[in-house]
Scaffold this motif. Structure first.
Motif, PDB file in Angstrom:
ATOM      1  N   TYR D  47       0.840  -1.200   0.000  1.00  0.00           N
ATOM      2  CA  TYR D  47       0.000   0.000   0.000  1.00  0.00           C
ATOM      3  C   TYR D  47       0.878   1.255   0.000  1.00  0.00           C
ATOM      4  O   TYR D  47       0.644   2.200  -0.755  1.00  0.00           O
ATOM      5  CB  TYR D  47      -0.912  -0.034   1.235  1.00  0.00           C
ATOM      6  N   ALA D  48       1.921   1.230   0.814  1.00  0.00           N
ATOM      7  CA  ALA D  48       2.856   2.359   0.892  1.00  0.00           C
ATOM      8  C   ALA D  48       3.623   2.525  -0.416  1.00  0.00           C
ATOM      9  O   ALA D  48       3.862   3.651  -0.872  1.00  0.00           O
ATOM     10  CB  ALA D  48       3.825   2.153   2.060  1.00  0.00           C
ATOM     11  N   ALA D  49       4.012   1.412  -1.024  1.00  0.00           N
ATOM     12  CA  ALA D  49       4.732   1.461  -2.299  1.00  0.00           C
ATOM     13  C   ALA D  49       3.885   2.172  -3.344  1.00  0.00           C
ATOM     14  O   ALA D  49       4.381   2.994  -4.121  1.00  0.00           O
ATOM     15  CB  ALA D  49       5.061   0.043  -2.762  1.00  0.00           C
ATOM     16  N   THR D  55       3.041   9.611  -5.632  1.00  0.00           N
ATOM     17  CA  THR D  55       3.261  10.932  -5.030  1.00  0.00           C
ATOM     18  C   THR D  55       4.528  11.621  -5.522  1.00  0.00           C
ATOM     19  O   THR D  55       4.545  12.826  -5.754  1.00  0.00           O
ATOM     20  CB  THR D  55       3.377  10.799  -3.487  1.00  0.00           C
ATOM     21  N   ALA D  56       5.625  10.866  -5.658  1.00  0.00           N
ATOM     22  CA  ALA D  56       6.911  11.503  -5.940  1.00  0.00           C
ATOM     23  C   ALA D  56       7.718  10.681  -6.935  1.00  0.00           C
ATOM     24  O   ALA D  56       7.389   9.534  -7.229  1.00  0.00           O
ATOM     25  CB  ALA D  56       7.691  11.674  -4.639  1.00  0.00           C
ATOM     26  N   GLU D  81      14.698  15.008  -1.469  1.00  0.00           N
ATOM     27  CA  GLU D  81      13.388  15.669  -1.464  1.00  0.00           C
ATOM     28  C   GLU D  81      12.271  14.693  -1.828  1.00  0.00           C
ATOM     29  O   GLU D  81      11.244  14.617  -1.162  1.00  0.00           O
ATOM     30  CB  GLU D  81      13.353  16.832  -2.488  1.00  0.00           C
ATOM     31  N   ALA D  82      12.488  13.932  -2.906  1.00  0.00           N
ATOM     32  CA  ALA D  82      11.455  13.008  -3.382  1.00  0.00           C
ATOM     33  C   ALA D  82      11.131  11.955  -2.324  1.00  0.00           C
ATOM     34  O   ALA D  82       9.960  11.648  -2.071  1.00  0.00           O
ATOM     35  CB  ALA D  82      11.904  12.334  -4.682  1.00  0.00           C
ATOM     36  N   VAL D  83      12.170  11.417  -1.704  1.00  0.00           N
ATOM     37  CA  VAL D  83      11.948  10.398  -0.672  1.00  0.00           C
ATOM     38  C   VAL D  83      11.182  11.000   0.502  1.00  0.00           C
ATOM     39  O   VAL D  83      10.258  10.378   1.044  1.00  0.00           O
ATOM     40  CB  VAL D  83      13.290   9.782  -0.208  1.00  0.00           C
ATOM     41  N   GLN D  88       6.280  11.442   3.662  1.00  0.00           N
ATOM     42  CA  GLN D  88       5.282  12.314   4.268  1.00  0.00           C
ATOM     43  C   GLN D  88       3.860  11.865   3.895  1.00  0.00           C
ATOM     44  O   GLN D  88       2.971  11.767   4.737  1.00  0.00           O
ATOM     45  CB  GLN D  88       5.476  13.729   3.730  1.00  0.00           C
ATOM     46  N   GLU D  89       3.690  11.549   2.604  1.00  0.00           N
ATOM     47  CA  GLU D  89       2.387  11.128   2.101  1.00  0.00           C
ATOM     48  C   GLU D  89       1.972   9.790   2.713  1.00  0.00           C
ATOM     49  O   GLU D  89       0.800   9.569   3.032  1.00  0.00           O
ATOM     50  CB  GLU D  89       2.437  11.022   0.568  1.00  0.00           C
TER      51      GLU D  89
END
Lengths: 99, 99, 99, 99, 99, 99
Positions: D47-49, D55-56, D81-83, D88-89
């Motif tokens: 789900y996180a993947a 998102t980024a 930044e992307a990570v 965060q999301e």
């Protein structure tokens, strides 16, 4: 330590056990009248295996999957009497150790 | 940390141990008078192996399945006396660490 | 996170460690004066490995079985001083994180 | 769900991660400025993947041993930044779910 | 039993899932609009798989590592609607069982 | 000990079960009207397998992954009636043992 004795094990039960024996030395386990099953920590199983073989006319073997992390189950093969004597002695030793 | 000593181990017990040794360097473990068994976290077993070898004339080896996730059991082979000295020292060090 | 340092590891201890190194890049681990052992969750071990390498002149490697589900143990090889500095920094970072 | 970000990972850390990537598609992970590590249940990691990639500008991969029973650790590669945006999301989505 | 639905899964997420499918029968999982993920005991997953297939137009498959000890995660592929119907029915059956 | 009966299992459910059977002796499990699933300790499963085969016209087999550490799930194949009789007898024996 959990202990169970299966007397005159059924065909399917023996097939599952046979496939999970670590050693091929016991080729035909159908000749034994009973199988005693012990489950616990690997070092307690090794200790029990030693007692069983020194006490009665039994064969010891560990039952495993393809990829065991620890030897969880020990099988003790022999006549019903021999297996019962071996397991009695293992229980007694467990009590002496206070385990 | 759990500890057990098996003196003059039986044939079946040695067969189970032999098959589970990680290394083939100890080809005949039947020559040793005793085997000490320790079970615990992998790093504590490595620490104990180091103490055992530095204290007494023993061989250390880890006992495993085909697929260990962690080394849970350490075997210390030697004469009854050597194994007992090694294990005494391991116990002492464990107390000093407060573990 | 559990931490231990073994200074001048014995032959048997190094043999067990060597066999369990994931990488073959560290061919001779006998040259190091000490090995630091850390045990914990895989992501904390990766984080600690990063700190160790950025802090002191050490090599990091994970110790495993044939079939690890998670990397439980990290080995940090180096001189006694280097290993101690690396582990000090790891402990400090752990406190800052409140872990 | 445990989360950590390693910025500019050290050589040894990347070597351990590289060896444990399930896929060979990410051949050179040295190009990324950061790696985010998440540990948890396999379905939460999947789900996180999905959130991270939507998102980024990051690559997701699972870190494993030779023999994982469950995917415990997810690696998110990208610029620092992307990570950070991706993580965060993921955290935000976790709060919305009340997990 | 934990349940999650991922709608229009991202490329990386599908790559991780694809690699972990036990069966090669589902060659292209990119055609499905959603994937439902269930995690639990193997026998509950088998029971859920049976309900899902009998309720809606979905494909069931177990997600695993190289070396699963138990099937922990079931994937249900289908259109968003079909997956939602299947999971609704599984939830309902779980409540009837009082699980 | 957890028990479930799946009557007339769906195609996908049978495919997952088939792939996880330890033995190839049961080539076509589609002929059976029902499958009973039991989950527990390996020695209790062996004991249950023995009772099932001695009580009713059923086939027993263990369901596993590629790399089981313990046999967690037993499948009992047969007609709906035979599986129900076998499981009734297993439940009864469990109560007598006080387990």
């Amino acid at each position: 330590m959990d202990i169970r004795i299966i007397k005159a094990p059924s065909t399917g039960t023996l097939r599952i056990i046979q496939r999970r024996l670590s050693s091929m030395e016991l080729e035909d386990i159908h000749d034994f009248g009973a199988v005693g099953l012990l489950q616990g920590k690997i070092m307690d199983m090794l200790y029990a295996a030693d007692i069983a073989e020194k006490t009665a006319d039994v064969c010891v073997e560990d039952i495993r999957g393809n990829c065991p992390t620890t030897m969880t189950t020990l099988a003790i093969f022999g006549s019903v009497e021999a297996v019962e004597i071996a397991i009695q002695e293992i229980r007694k030793s467990g009590k002496e150790d206070g385990r």
